[in-house]
Design an enzyme around this catalytic site. Structure first.
Site, PDB file in Angstrom:
ATOM      1  N   GLU A 373       0.612  -1.188  -0.176  1.00 21.20           N
ATOM      2  CA  GLU A 373       0.005  -0.092  -0.046  1.00 21.20           C
ATOM      3  C   GLU A 373       0.775   1.716  -0.284  1.00 21.20           C
ATOM      4  O   GLU A 373       0.193   2.513   0.745  1.00 21.20           O
ATOM      5  CB  GLU A 373      -0.697  -0.218   0.940  1.00 21.20           C
ATOM      6  CG  GLU A 373      -2.067  -1.519   1.022  1.00 21.20           C
ATOM      7  CD  GLU A 373      -3.151  -0.776   1.291  1.00 21.20           C
ATOM      8  OE1 GLU A 373      -4.111   0.091   2.009  1.00 21.20           O
ATOM      9  OE2 GLU A 373      -4.019  -1.732   1.541  1.00 21.20           O
ATOM     10  N   GLY A 374       2.261   1.193  -0.585  1.00 24.57           N
ATOM     11  CA  GLY A 374       2.832   2.396  -0.676  1.00 24.57           C
ATOM     12  C   GLY A 374       4.383   2.866  -0.383  1.00 24.57           C
ATOM     13  O   GLY A 374       4.214   2.299   1.095  1.00 24.57           O
TER      14      GLY A 374
HETATM   15  C1  LIG Z   1       1.828  -9.045   0.823  1.00 27.11           C
HETATM   16  C2  LIG Z   1       2.080  -8.958  -0.131  1.00 27.11           C
HETATM   17  C3  LIG Z   1       0.923  -7.818  -0.199  1.00 27.11           C
HETATM   18  C4  LIG Z   1       0.440  -7.475  -1.701  1.00 27.11           C
HETATM   19  N1  LIG Z   1      -0.992  -6.898  -1.673  1.00 27.11           N
HETATM   20  C5  LIG Z   1      -1.315  -6.223  -2.794  1.00 27.11           C
HETATM   21  C6  LIG Z   1      -2.781  -5.681  -3.299  1.00 27.11           C
HETATM   22  O1  LIG Z   1      -3.604  -6.637  -2.394  1.00 27.11           O
HETATM   23  N2  LIG Z   1      -3.267  -5.300  -4.074  1.00 27.11           N
HETATM   24  C7  LIG Z   1      -1.954  -4.855  -4.941  1.00 27.11           C
HETATM   25  O2  LIG Z   1      -2.033  -4.274  -5.779  1.00 27.11           O
HETATM   26  N3  LIG Z   1      -0.300  -4.806  -4.435  1.00 27.11           N
HETATM   27  C8  LIG Z   1      -0.222  -5.511  -3.515  1.00 27.11           C
HETATM   28  N4  LIG Z   1       0.849  -5.651  -3.000  1.00 27.11           N
HETATM   29  C9  LIG Z   1       1.823  -5.039  -4.327  1.00 27.11           C
HETATM   30  C10 LIG Z   1       2.998  -3.732  -2.953  1.00 27.11           C
HETATM   31  O3  LIG Z   1       1.260  -2.328  -3.242  1.00 27.11           O
HETATM   32  C11 LIG Z   1       4.059  -3.446  -4.380  1.00 27.11           C
HETATM   33  O4  LIG Z   1       4.946  -4.127  -4.056  1.00 27.11           O
HETATM   34  C12 LIG Z   1       4.456  -2.385  -3.841  1.00 27.11           C
HETATM   35  O5  LIG Z   1       3.414  -1.294  -3.659  1.00 27.11           O
HETATM   36  C13 LIG Z   1       5.655  -1.919  -4.171  1.00 27.11           C
HETATM   37  O6  LIG Z   1       5.913  -1.891  -5.534  1.00 27.11           O
HETATM   38  P1  LIG Z   1       7.289  -3.063  -6.269  1.00 27.11           P
HETATM   39  O7  LIG Z   1       7.192  -4.722  -5.217  1.00 27.11           O
HETATM   40  O8  LIG Z   1       7.609  -3.362  -7.449  1.00 27.11           O
HETATM   41  O9  LIG Z   1       8.052  -2.496  -6.009  1.00 27.11           O
HETATM   42  P2  LIG Z   1       9.317  -1.142  -7.252  1.00 27.11           P
HETATM   43  O10 LIG Z   1       8.284  -0.514  -7.168  1.00 27.11           O
HETATM   44  O11 LIG Z   1       9.919  -1.086  -8.160  1.00 27.11           O
HETATM   45  O12 LIG Z   1      10.353  -0.488  -6.185  1.00 27.11           O
HETATM   46  C14 LIG Z   1      11.475  -1.205  -5.622  1.00 27.11           C
HETATM   47  C15 LIG Z   1      11.974  -0.297  -4.998  1.00 27.11           C
HETATM   48  O13 LIG Z   1      11.563   1.326  -5.917  1.00 27.11           O
HETATM   49  C16 LIG Z   1      11.474   2.537  -4.421  1.00 27.11           C
HETATM   50  N5  LIG Z   1      11.000   3.118  -6.012  1.00 27.11           N
HETATM   51  C17 LIG Z   1      10.215   2.982  -6.580  1.00 27.11           C
HETATM   52  N6  LIG Z   1       9.825   4.637  -7.227  1.00 27.11           N
HETATM   53  C18 LIG Z   1      10.265   5.211  -6.858  1.00 27.11           C
HETATM   54  C19 LIG Z   1      10.745   6.683  -6.544  1.00 27.11           C
HETATM   55  N7  LIG Z   1       9.843   7.308  -7.222  1.00 27.11           N
HETATM   56  N8  LIG Z   1      11.193   6.824  -5.604  1.00 27.11           N
HETATM   57  C20 LIG Z   1      11.734   6.938  -4.990  1.00 27.11           C
HETATM   58  N9  LIG Z   1      12.161   5.271  -4.850  1.00 27.11           N
HETATM   59  C21 LIG Z   1      11.162   4.435  -5.343  1.00 27.11           C
HETATM   60  C22 LIG Z   1      10.665   1.730  -4.012  1.00 27.11           C
HETATM   61  O14 LIG Z   1      10.787   2.457  -2.623  1.00 27.11           O
HETATM   62  C23 LIG Z   1      11.263   0.339  -3.401  1.00 27.11           C
HETATM   63  O15 LIG Z   1      12.308   0.809  -2.331  1.00 27.11           O
HETATM   64  C24 LIG Z   1       1.059  -6.427  -1.856  1.00 27.11           C
HETATM   65  C25 LIG Z   1       2.520  -6.767  -1.762  1.00 27.11           C
HETATM   66  C26 LIG Z   1       3.172  -8.175  -0.250  1.00 27.11           C
HETATM   67  C27 LIG Z   1       4.112  -8.325  -0.787  1.00 27.11           C
END
Ligand SMILES: Cc1cc2nc3c(=O)[nH]c(=O)nc-3n(C[C@H](O)[C@H](O)[C@H](O)COP(=O)(O)OP(=O)(O)OC[C@H]3O[C@@H](n4cnc5c(N)ncnc54)[C@H](O)[C@@H]3O)c2cc1C
Length: 394
Positions: A373-374
């Site tokens: 959730e962010g």
């Molecule tokens: C157990 C679990 C349950 C989840 N449940 C749901 C769900 O129900 N529905 C759903 O839609 N999603 C769900 N998620 C997904 C979750 O919301 C995302 O994993 C999360 O938003 C981060 O996205 P990402 O993993 O692609 O990381 P990325 O976006 O690839 O980020 C990787 C890293 O880069 C950093 N980063 C990225 N962009 C920037 C920026 N502009 N500035 C600075 N830093 C940045 C991030 O903070 C992070 O440290 C779930 C994840 C988990 C682990």
């Protein structure tokens, strides 16, 4: 005069109804979930029956008006409920948080009467739970970069693509799915749909093998020309990302409360252990090093509680900008929960590294709180944007 007016306006007490709710949920969690927790954790079993009963108690539709089957409670009560659930089981808390904040609330706010009749009553009464499907393999924080496509033909939409990391995937009755419609790039071309698990072309392609939250199901979903009736579009075409981001603004108070509850549970376990464990002829709670860890843990928990209740209260006052206070609460509480869980393991010594203790589970479960959730980085972006553009006022 000014001081007394200020003091009179500061009321940190809970209402009788909020206290009753907190105590009822605490009792349920201690009696019905704590005893089965380790077995379910080992078997990675979803607590469907227990969630159904929490739903009957109003915990799946807490923010939904009574006319649609909800409990119609305030956001502080909602935070209290999640805090008490997460104090025992963070997995159960996330199932409820998703169903309440990012599925039931958007259906209530943006759904047609027919959609509310069909889905909201059942969600609010806990007859089914919901899932929120925004993330895709290439689109997490960059949520406007969706590729899952919805094509309109013959009075229906046909969805093709993949959703990943879907909490409640495979165990819910309705999926709120965000898709790309039309050729518009970025946020403008996103549209939301309500998808049922038996729609043709929908399937759960796999379950994620996670570090923690072992009682929670997290799935990858495949949409293979999945047929969704036109009446299942939620909101207008192109409004999808707005619906998603508005829902996540609310959801963050929930994840902050989940973090708070987890930290409280880990803290209580640490205090109990510190009093029992003896070393060098005395209780380890007599060592200043342990006392200072406990003091820091309690102080940070209390600070998070204030941020969360205030963000929840502001939402109930109808603030026009609920996002930044919710982001501050989520950022602080999720990072705090990790620090507290770390110290709780430290206080337990090697037994904190054993699957036989609760703190080992709290430690693993805490890790996701700064990600979903962010991420913390995205929360800081929201907070900084607000403070630089508008001053980020009190
Ligand atoms: C157990 C679990 C349950 C989840 N449940 C749901 C769900 O129900 N529905 C759903 O839609 N999603 C769900 N998620 C997904 C979750 O919301 C995302 O994993 C999360 O938003 C981060 O996205 P990402 O993993 O692609 O990381 P990325 O976006 O690839 O980020 C990787 C890293 O880069 C950093 N980063 C990225 N962009 C920037 C920026 N502009 N500035 C600075 N830093 C940045 C991030 O903070 C992070 O440290 C779930 C994840 C988990 C682990």
């Amino acid at each position: 005069m000014l001081a007394s007016a200020f003091i009179a306006s500061m009321d940190f007490s809970l209402t009788d109804q909020q206290i009753l709710l907190r105590d009822t949920i605490r009792q349920f969690m201690e009696a019905e979930i704590r005893p089965i927790l380790r077995e379910y954790e080992r078997e990675e079993r979803f607590p469907a029956e227990q969630i159904r009963r929490l739903g009957e108690m109003g915990c799946c539709g807490m923010l939904i008006p009574e006319e649609w089957g909800g409990a119609e409670m305030d956001t502080v009560s909602y935070a209290l409920m999640l805090e008490e659930v997460a104090r025992v089981c963070a997995s159960t808390a996330v199932a409820l948080s998703v169903t309440n904040s990012v599925v039931a609330v958007p259906i209530w706010k943006h759904g047609t009467d027919a959609q509310k009749k069909k889905y909201l009553h059942r969600l609010a009464r806990g007859e089914m739970i919901g899932a929120f499907c925004l993330t895709e393999p290439q689109a997490g924080s960059d949520s406007a970069n969706l590729e899952l496509k919805a094509v309109h033909r013959d009075g229906a939409y046909y969805l093709s693509g993949t959703k990943s990391w879907v909490t409640n995937g495979g165990v819910c009755g309705v999926y709120l799915v965000f898709t790309r419609t039309g050729e518009e790039p970025g946020a403008r071309g996103v549209t939301a749909f309500l998808v049922e698990p038996d729609f043709p072309g929908f399937r759960v392609s796999r379950y994620e093998d996670k570090m923690g939250l072992h009682l929670s199901r997290t799935a990858e979903l495949a949409f293979e020309d999945c047929r969704v009736p036109e009446e299942n579009r939620l909101g207008a075409p192109g409004q999808g990302l707005k619906i998603a981001l508005e829902a996540l603004d609310g959801g963050r108070v929930g994840i902050a409360a989940q973090s708070l509850g987890l930290a409280q549970g880990a803290f209580e376990a640490a205090v109990k252990y510190a009093k029992q464990r003896r070393a060098f002829g005395k209780s380890i709670s007599e060592f200043q090093a342990i006392q200072w860890m406990l003091a820091d843990m309690q102080t940070e928990i209390e600070a998070a509680r204030m941020l969360i209740y205030r963000a929840a209260w502001l939402r109930d006052q109808g603030t026009t900008r609920p996002g930044p206070p919710a982001s501050r609460a989520k950022l602080y509480a999720s990072e705090m929960a990790n620090r507290v869980a770390y110290k709780a393991v430290q206080i337990h010594g090697s037994s904190g590294y054993s699957r036989e203790t609760d703190v080992e589970r709290y430690y693993r479960d805490a890790r996701v709180l700064t990600i979903y959730e962010g991420t913390s980085e995205m929360q800081r972006t929201v907070i900084a944007r607000d403070l630089l553009q508008r001053g980020g006022g009190f």
